[in-house]
Design an enzyme around this catalytic site. Sequence first.
Site, short mmCIF file in Angstrom:
data_model
loop_
_atom_site.label_atom_id
_atom_site.label_comp_id
_atom_site.label_asym_id
_atom_site.label_seq_id
_atom_site.Cartn_x
_atom_site.Cartn_y
_atom_site.Cartn_z
N HIS A 161 85.92 138.38 41.94
CA HIS A 161 84.56 137.95 42.29
C HIS A 161 84.61 136.63 43.07
O HIS A 161 83.91 136.46 44.07
CB HIS A 161 83.74 137.74 41.01
CG HIS A 161 83.10 138.99 40.48
ND1 HIS A 161 83.83 140.07 40.04
CD2 HIS A 161 81.79 139.32 40.30
CE1 HIS A 161 83.00 141.01 39.60
NE2 HIS A 161 81.75 140.58 39.76
N HIS A 184 87.51 135.49 32.94
CA HIS A 184 88.59 134.78 33.62
C HIS A 184 88.83 133.42 32.98
O HIS A 184 87.91 132.81 32.42
CB HIS A 184 88.28 134.59 35.11
CG HIS A 184 88.32 135.85 35.90
ND1 HIS A 184 89.50 136.45 36.28
CD2 HIS A 184 87.32 136.64 36.39
CE1 HIS A 184 89.23 137.55 36.97
NE2 HIS A 184 87.91 137.68 37.05
#
Length: 327
Positions: A187, A241
Amino acid sequence: MGWKISFCPNTNFRTMFQVRPSQFELECRHTIRSHGRQLARDHRQDWLILLLLVVIEIALNVINPFYRFVGEGMMEDLMYPMKENTVPLWAVPLYAVFLPMIVFFLYYLRRNDVYDLHHSVLGLLFSVLITGVLTDAIKDAVGRPRPDFFYRCFPNGRDEYDRWGNVVCHGDPADIKEGHKSFPSGHTSWSFAGLGFLALYLSAKIKCFDRSGHVAKLCIVFLPILVACLVAVSRVDDYWHHWQDVFAGGILGLVVATFCYLQFFPPPYQNEGWGPYAYFRAVEDLRSNPLPQDTTNMLGTNQERASTSVVGSNLDSAFDAMESGRK
Protein backbone atom coordinates in the site's frame (compact mmCIF):
# COMPACT_ATOMS: atom_id res chain seq x y z
CA MET A 1 -0.91 36.44 -6.04
CA GLY A 2 0.81 36.00 -9.39
CA TRP A 3 0.04 32.29 -9.69
CA LYS A 4 -1.37 32.37 -13.20
CA ILE A 5 0.26 29.74 -15.39
CA SER A 6 0.52 30.49 -19.10
CA PHE A 7 2.79 28.60 -21.44
CA CYS A 8 1.37 29.47 -24.86
CA PRO A 9 1.77 33.12 -25.91
CA ASN A 10 -1.21 35.37 -25.35
CA THR A 11 -3.05 36.89 -28.28
CA ASN A 12 -1.90 40.41 -29.13
CA PHE A 13 -2.65 42.89 -31.92
CA ARG A 14 -0.12 41.25 -34.18
CA THR A 15 -1.34 37.67 -33.86
CA MET A 16 -4.99 38.70 -33.73
CA PHE A 17 -5.04 39.86 -37.37
CA GLN A 18 -2.73 37.23 -38.79
CA VAL A 19 -4.50 35.00 -41.28
CA ARG A 20 -1.85 32.33 -40.97
CA PRO A 21 -1.09 30.94 -37.48
CA SER A 22 2.16 32.13 -36.01
CA GLN A 23 5.02 29.76 -35.34
CA PHE A 24 4.39 29.95 -31.60
CA GLU A 25 0.73 29.07 -32.05
CA LEU A 26 1.73 25.98 -34.02
CA GLU A 27 4.15 24.99 -31.29
CA CYS A 28 1.31 24.94 -28.77
CA ARG A 29 -0.83 22.52 -30.77
CA HIS A 30 0.29 18.95 -30.43
CA THR A 31 -3.09 17.28 -30.00
CA ILE A 32 -4.21 13.68 -29.76
CA ARG A 33 -5.71 13.94 -33.24
CA SER A 34 -2.62 15.41 -34.88
CA HIS A 35 0.21 13.62 -33.07
CA GLY A 36 -1.34 10.95 -30.84
CA ARG A 37 -1.18 8.02 -33.23
CA GLN A 38 2.44 8.61 -34.20
CA LEU A 39 3.44 9.15 -30.58
CA ALA A 40 1.86 5.87 -29.49
CA ARG A 41 3.54 4.10 -32.41
CA ASP A 42 6.93 5.51 -31.45
CA HIS A 43 6.51 4.19 -27.90
CA ARG A 44 4.91 0.84 -28.67
CA GLN A 45 7.85 -0.99 -27.11
CA ASP A 46 7.26 0.85 -23.84
CA TRP A 47 3.60 -0.13 -23.81
CA LEU A 48 4.50 -3.76 -24.52
CA ILE A 49 6.92 -3.72 -21.59
CA LEU A 50 4.11 -2.35 -19.42
CA LEU A 51 2.02 -5.39 -20.33
CA LEU A 52 4.95 -7.62 -19.41
CA LEU A 53 5.20 -5.89 -16.03
CA VAL A 54 1.50 -6.56 -15.46
CA VAL A 55 2.02 -10.28 -16.16
CA ILE A 56 5.00 -10.41 -13.80
CA GLU A 57 3.02 -8.59 -11.10
CA ILE A 58 0.18 -11.11 -11.37
CA ALA A 59 2.62 -14.03 -11.20
CA LEU A 60 4.30 -12.63 -8.09
CA ASN A 61 0.93 -12.49 -6.34
CA VAL A 62 0.04 -16.04 -7.33
CA ILE A 63 3.20 -17.80 -6.11
CA ASN A 64 3.79 -18.53 -2.44
CA PRO A 65 6.25 -16.38 -0.51
CA PHE A 66 9.18 -17.76 1.43
CA TYR A 67 7.83 -19.27 4.67
CA ARG A 68 10.33 -17.93 7.13
CA PHE A 69 11.08 -19.78 10.37
CA VAL A 70 8.84 -18.42 13.11
CA GLY A 71 9.66 -19.69 16.58
CA GLU A 72 7.79 -19.35 19.86
CA GLY A 73 10.17 -16.66 21.07
CA MET A 74 9.31 -14.48 18.07
CA MET A 75 5.57 -14.48 18.74
CA GLU A 76 5.69 -11.67 21.27
CA ASP A 77 5.80 -9.08 18.45
CA LEU A 78 3.37 -11.00 16.20
CA MET A 79 0.30 -11.30 18.44
CA TYR A 80 -1.61 -8.20 17.37
CA PRO A 81 -5.30 -8.67 16.47
CA MET A 82 -6.41 -9.15 12.89
CA LYS A 83 -8.20 -6.06 11.56
CA GLU A 84 -9.78 -4.96 8.32
CA ASN A 85 -7.88 -2.55 6.11
CA THR A 86 -8.66 1.11 6.74
CA VAL A 87 -7.65 1.71 3.11
CA PRO A 88 -8.98 -1.26 1.10
CA LEU A 89 -6.86 -2.71 -1.66
CA TRP A 90 -9.29 -1.68 -4.41
CA ALA A 91 -8.94 1.99 -3.37
CA VAL A 92 -5.18 2.12 -3.99
CA PRO A 93 -5.37 2.28 -7.83
CA LEU A 94 -8.10 4.92 -7.56
CA TYR A 95 -6.01 7.52 -5.72
CA ALA A 96 -2.54 6.40 -6.85
CA VAL A 97 -3.27 5.93 -10.58
CA PHE A 98 -6.63 7.27 -11.73
CA LEU A 99 -6.54 10.48 -9.70
CA PRO A 100 -3.19 11.58 -11.19
CA MET A 101 -4.48 10.63 -14.66
CA ILE A 102 -7.46 12.93 -14.17
CA VAL A 103 -5.05 15.75 -13.33
CA PHE A 104 -2.99 14.98 -16.45
CA PHE A 105 -6.10 15.02 -18.66
CA LEU A 106 -7.37 18.29 -17.18
CA TYR A 107 -4.01 19.84 -17.94
CA TYR A 108 -4.22 18.50 -21.50
CA LEU A 109 -7.60 20.18 -21.97
CA ARG A 110 -5.97 23.47 -21.06
CA ARG A 111 -2.66 23.02 -22.88
CA ASN A 112 -3.45 20.73 -25.84
CA ASP A 113 -0.05 19.05 -25.52
CA VAL A 114 -0.29 15.35 -26.28
CA TYR A 115 3.39 14.91 -25.43
CA ASP A 116 2.70 15.96 -21.85
CA LEU A 117 -0.40 13.75 -21.59
CA HIS A 118 1.22 10.67 -23.11
CA HIS A 119 4.48 10.87 -21.20
CA SER A 120 2.86 11.68 -17.87
CA VAL A 121 0.51 8.69 -18.17
CA LEU A 122 3.32 6.43 -19.38
CA GLY A 123 5.68 7.60 -16.65
CA LEU A 124 3.01 7.12 -13.96
CA LEU A 125 2.19 3.59 -15.10
CA PHE A 126 5.86 2.65 -15.20
CA SER A 127 6.29 4.15 -11.75
CA VAL A 128 3.54 2.13 -10.09
CA LEU A 129 4.18 -1.10 -12.00
CA ILE A 130 7.94 -1.12 -11.46
CA THR A 131 7.30 -0.34 -7.80
CA GLY A 132 4.72 -3.11 -7.62
CA VAL A 133 7.05 -5.69 -9.16
CA LEU A 134 9.94 -4.72 -6.88
CA THR A 135 7.70 -4.68 -3.81
CA ASP A 136 6.10 -8.07 -4.43
CA ALA A 137 9.40 -9.67 -5.44
CA ILE A 138 10.95 -8.52 -2.17
CA LYS A 139 7.85 -9.65 -0.24
CA ASP A 140 8.07 -13.15 -1.69
CA ALA A 141 11.82 -13.38 -1.14
CA VAL A 142 11.87 -12.08 2.45
CA GLY A 143 8.71 -13.68 3.81
CA ARG A 144 8.58 -11.52 6.92
CA PRO A 145 5.58 -12.28 9.18
CA ARG A 146 3.00 -9.57 9.71
CA PRO A 147 2.31 -8.19 13.18
CA ASP A 148 -0.96 -10.20 13.29
CA PHE A 149 0.71 -13.44 12.19
CA PHE A 150 -0.13 -15.34 15.40
CA TYR A 151 -3.88 -15.19 14.82
CA ARG A 152 -3.45 -15.92 11.14
CA CYS A 153 -1.53 -19.04 12.03
CA PHE A 154 -3.57 -20.00 15.10
CA PRO A 155 -7.12 -18.62 14.79
CA ASN A 156 -8.24 -20.41 17.95
CA GLY A 157 -5.33 -18.97 19.94
CA ARG A 158 -3.65 -22.37 20.52
CA ASP A 159 -0.10 -22.31 19.22
CA GLU A 160 1.69 -25.43 18.01
CA TYR A 161 5.32 -26.02 17.01
CA ASP A 162 7.31 -28.83 15.44
CA ARG A 163 10.42 -30.45 16.90
CA TRP A 164 12.63 -27.66 15.51
CA GLY A 165 10.51 -25.00 17.14
CA ASN A 166 8.85 -23.74 13.95
CA VAL A 167 5.15 -22.98 13.84
CA VAL A 168 2.64 -25.58 12.68
CA CYS A 169 -0.15 -23.39 11.39
CA HIS A 170 -3.74 -24.60 11.20
CA GLY A 171 -5.39 -21.41 9.95
CA ASP A 172 -6.74 -20.44 6.55
CA PRO A 173 -3.99 -21.07 3.95
CA ALA A 174 -4.79 -17.75 2.24
CA ASP A 175 -4.38 -15.88 5.54
CA ILE A 176 -1.13 -17.70 6.26
CA LYS A 177 0.20 -16.91 2.78
CA GLU A 178 -0.70 -13.25 3.18
CA GLY A 179 0.79 -13.29 6.67
CA HIS A 180 4.29 -13.82 5.22
CA LYS A 181 4.18 -10.64 3.09
CA SER A 182 4.96 -7.91 5.57
CA PHE A 183 8.13 -6.37 4.11
CA PRO A 184 7.87 -3.95 2.39
CA SER A 185 4.40 -2.40 2.51
CA GLY A 186 2.65 -2.60 -0.85
CA HIS A 187 0.00 0.00 0.00
CA THR A 188 2.75 2.42 0.99
CA SER A 189 5.05 1.83 -1.96
CA TRP A 190 2.21 2.16 -4.49
CA SER A 191 0.94 5.30 -2.76
CA PHE A 192 4.31 7.00 -2.84
CA ALA A 193 4.97 5.84 -6.41
CA GLY A 194 1.73 7.29 -7.78
CA LEU A 195 1.25 10.31 -5.53
CA GLY A 196 4.98 11.05 -5.49
CA PHE A 197 4.92 11.20 -9.29
CA LEU A 198 1.90 13.51 -9.06
CA ALA A 199 3.73 15.76 -6.59
CA LEU A 200 6.68 16.13 -8.97
CA TYR A 201 4.30 16.83 -11.86
CA LEU A 202 2.42 19.51 -9.93
CA SER A 203 5.59 21.17 -8.67
CA ALA A 204 6.71 21.61 -12.28
CA LYS A 205 3.37 22.81 -13.61
CA ILE A 206 2.85 25.50 -10.96
CA LYS A 207 6.55 26.46 -11.20
CA CYS A 208 7.10 25.88 -7.53
CA PHE A 209 10.83 26.59 -7.77
CA ASP A 210 10.74 29.77 -9.85
CA ARG A 211 12.40 31.77 -7.03
CA SER A 212 9.43 34.12 -6.78
CA GLY A 213 8.92 33.37 -3.09
CA HIS A 214 5.38 31.95 -3.31
CA VAL A 215 5.95 29.38 -0.58
CA ALA A 216 2.23 28.59 -0.42
CA LYS A 217 2.71 26.60 -3.64
CA LEU A 218 4.38 23.96 -1.50
CA CYS A 219 1.01 23.18 0.07
CA ILE A 220 -0.19 21.93 -3.31
CA VAL A 221 2.94 19.83 -3.77
CA PHE A 222 2.89 18.35 -0.27
CA LEU A 223 -0.80 17.41 -0.37
CA PRO A 224 -0.27 14.16 -2.36
CA ILE A 225 2.69 13.30 -0.12
CA LEU A 226 0.51 13.84 2.95
CA VAL A 227 -2.10 11.44 1.59
CA ALA A 228 0.59 8.82 0.97
CA CYS A 229 1.93 9.30 4.50
CA LEU A 230 -1.54 8.84 6.01
CA VAL A 231 -1.95 5.61 4.07
CA ALA A 232 1.40 4.43 5.42
CA VAL A 233 0.35 5.25 9.00
CA SER A 234 -2.90 3.34 8.54
CA ARG A 235 -0.93 0.19 7.67
CA VAL A 236 0.79 0.29 11.05
CA ASP A 237 -2.44 1.17 12.87
CA ASP A 238 -4.19 -1.80 11.27
CA TYR A 239 -1.36 -4.12 12.40
CA TRP A 240 -0.69 -5.24 8.85
CA HIS A 241 2.87 -3.90 8.84
CA HIS A 242 5.77 -3.02 11.08
CA TRP A 243 7.10 0.53 10.93
CA GLN A 244 10.17 -0.66 9.02
CA ASP A 245 7.89 -2.06 6.31
CA VAL A 246 6.15 1.25 5.60
CA PHE A 247 9.41 3.21 5.83
CA ALA A 248 11.05 0.97 3.22
CA GLY A 249 7.92 1.03 1.05
CA GLY A 250 7.79 4.82 1.08
CA ILE A 251 11.47 5.17 0.12
CA LEU A 252 11.09 2.58 -2.64
CA GLY A 253 8.03 4.27 -4.14
CA LEU A 254 9.55 7.76 -4.06
CA VAL A 255 12.84 6.65 -5.63
CA VAL A 256 11.11 4.81 -8.48
CA ALA A 257 8.72 7.71 -9.06
CA THR A 258 11.63 10.15 -9.30
CA PHE A 259 13.53 7.99 -11.77
CA CYS A 260 10.45 7.47 -13.96
CA TYR A 261 9.53 11.16 -13.89
CA LEU A 262 13.02 12.27 -14.92
CA GLN A 263 12.91 9.92 -17.90
CA PHE A 264 10.26 12.14 -19.50
CA PHE A 265 10.47 15.55 -17.80
CA PRO A 266 13.29 17.88 -16.78
CA PRO A 267 13.76 18.47 -13.03
CA PRO A 268 11.00 20.79 -11.73
CA TYR A 269 13.52 23.42 -10.63
CA GLN A 270 14.79 24.04 -14.18
CA ASN A 271 13.39 26.83 -16.36
CA GLU A 272 11.96 24.31 -18.82
CA GLY A 273 10.78 21.95 -16.09
CA TRP A 274 7.12 22.61 -16.93
CA GLY A 275 7.19 20.56 -20.16
CA PRO A 276 8.36 17.12 -21.30
CA TYR A 277 11.59 16.65 -23.22
CA ALA A 278 9.61 15.47 -26.25
CA TYR A 279 7.73 18.76 -26.49
CA PHE A 280 10.90 20.82 -26.65
CA ARG A 281 12.38 18.46 -29.25
CA ALA A 282 9.23 18.86 -31.35
CA VAL A 283 9.46 22.64 -31.06
CA GLU A 284 13.10 22.62 -32.14
CA ASP A 285 12.26 20.41 -35.12
CA LEU A 286 9.44 22.78 -36.06
CA ARG A 287 11.71 25.81 -35.88
CA SER A 288 14.50 24.22 -37.90
CA ASN A 289 12.13 22.64 -40.47
CA PRO A 290 9.08 24.89 -40.92
CA LEU A 291 6.03 22.98 -42.07
CA PRO A 292 4.50 23.63 -45.51
CA GLN A 293 1.28 25.55 -45.72
CA ASP A 294 -0.95 22.58 -46.44
CA THR A 295 -0.05 20.88 -43.16
CA THR A 296 -1.36 23.62 -40.88
CA ASN A 297 -4.68 21.77 -40.78
CA MET A 298 -2.97 18.84 -39.08
CA LEU A 299 -1.74 21.10 -36.31
CA GLY A 300 -5.12 22.36 -35.24
CA THR A 301 -6.13 25.12 -37.73
CA ASN A 302 -9.59 24.89 -39.25
CA GLN A 303 -10.46 24.67 -42.93
CA GLU A 304 -11.52 28.28 -43.15
CA ARG A 305 -8.19 29.57 -41.90
CA ALA A 306 -6.28 27.29 -44.29
CA SER A 307 -8.27 28.42 -47.33
CA THR A 308 -7.94 32.07 -46.34
CA SER A 309 -4.20 31.57 -45.99
CA VAL A 310 -3.97 30.23 -49.55
CA VAL A 311 -5.91 33.17 -50.93
CA GLY A 312 -3.67 35.60 -49.05
CA SER A 313 -0.60 33.91 -50.46
CA ASN A 314 -1.92 34.21 -54.04
CA LEU A 315 -2.71 37.90 -53.54
CA ASP A 316 0.80 38.49 -52.22
CA SER A 317 2.23 36.87 -55.39
CA ALA A 318 0.01 39.06 -57.58
CA PHE A 319 1.09 42.24 -55.82
CA ASP A 320 4.75 41.25 -56.13
CA ALA A 321 4.33 40.70 -59.88
CA MET A 322 2.62 44.06 -60.32
CA GLU A 323 5.37 45.88 -58.46
CA SER A 324 8.07 44.27 -60.58
CA GLY A 325 6.34 45.42 -63.80
CA ARG A 326 5.38 41.98 -65.01
CA LYS A 327 1.67 42.85 -64.92
